[in-house]
Scaffold this motif. Structure first.
Motif, PDB file in Angstrom:
ATOM      1  N   UNK A 226      18.949  53.410  20.496  1.00 22.38           N
ATOM      2  CA  UNK A 226      19.720  52.920  21.635  1.00 22.38           C
ATOM      3  C   UNK A 226      21.020  52.256  21.236  1.00 22.38           C
ATOM      4  N   UNK A 227      21.369  52.322  19.943  1.00 25.08           N
ATOM      5  CA  UNK A 227      22.632  51.741  19.480  1.00 25.08           C
ATOM      6  C   UNK A 227      23.790  52.652  19.853  1.00 25.08           C
ATOM      7  N   UNK A 228      24.834  52.076  20.404  1.00 24.70           N
ATOM      8  CA  UNK A 228      26.044  52.828  20.728  1.00 24.70           C
ATOM      9  C   UNK A 228      26.753  53.192  19.428  1.00 24.70           C
ATOM     10  N   UNK A 229      26.919  54.490  19.170  1.00 27.79           N
ATOM     11  CA  UNK A 229      27.563  54.922  17.922  1.00 27.79           C
ATOM     12  C   UNK A 229      28.984  55.429  18.147  1.00 27.79           C
ATOM     13  N   UNK A 230      29.284  55.887  19.360  1.00 29.38           N
ATOM     14  CA  UNK A 230      30.626  56.403  19.635  1.00 29.38           C
ATOM     15  C   UNK A 230      30.924  56.303  21.119  1.00 29.38           C
ATOM     16  N   UNK A 231      32.183  56.027  21.436  1.00 26.81           N
ATOM     17  CA  UNK A 231      32.667  56.146  22.811  1.00 26.81           C
ATOM     18  C   UNK A 231      33.943  56.967  22.786  1.00 26.81           C
TER      19      UNK A 231
END
Length: 150
Positions: A134-139
């Protein structure tokens, strides 16, 4: 060719669309990097372990490519997509490692009918990519041109 389900009129600001997921292997990370981004922490396990990342990581461009595939499969192939004038911003927030499963979604930020071309509108969206934890890796923030309903 899939049936079009999304025309400009069907897309509302605030809408969230889940795009699916994919798992990236060590072999894929190395193969992509050898061809497109041959930095040591992408192609050499021993060098990667000595790097600030402490192990092999995917190129950010590989993450973008995987995300693009999810975007096409999960949205664009079912939309009246007319291309894009470009990406406004990409942020790589965490490393993507071998065997990570990436999930992507788009959040519609704004819709704007074209003033000069009444057959289309612009959709500004943020694509968010998370790993299996659930870690945000890219936006990524981009604009898509979407055709209006005939």
């Amino acid at each position: 060719m899939p049936q079009i389900v999304y025309y400009f009129e069907d897309i509302e600001p605030g809408a969230v669309l889940e795009l699916g997921s994919c798992t990236v292997s060590e072999e894929e990370i190395i193969a992509f990097a050898r061809q497109f981004d041959p930095q040591p922490f992408h192609i050499d396990k021993a060098a990667a372990e000595r790097s600030i990342f402490g192990g092999l990581i995917a190129s950010g461009w590989h993450t973008c490519s995987l995300t693009m595939r999810l975007l096409v499969d999960g949205f664009l192939c079912r939309a009246a997509s007319l291309g894009s004038p470009g990406v406004e911003q990409i942020r790589w927030l965490r490393p993507v490692r071998p065997d990570d499963t990436l999930s992507a979604r788009i959040v519609v930020l704004e819709t704007r009918p074209s003033q000069s071309k009444p057959d289309r509108g612009a959709v500004r969206m943020r694509t968010e990519v998370t790993n299996q934890h659930g870690d945000l890796v890219m936006t990524m923030e981009s604009i898509g041109l979407i055709g209006r309903r005939p």
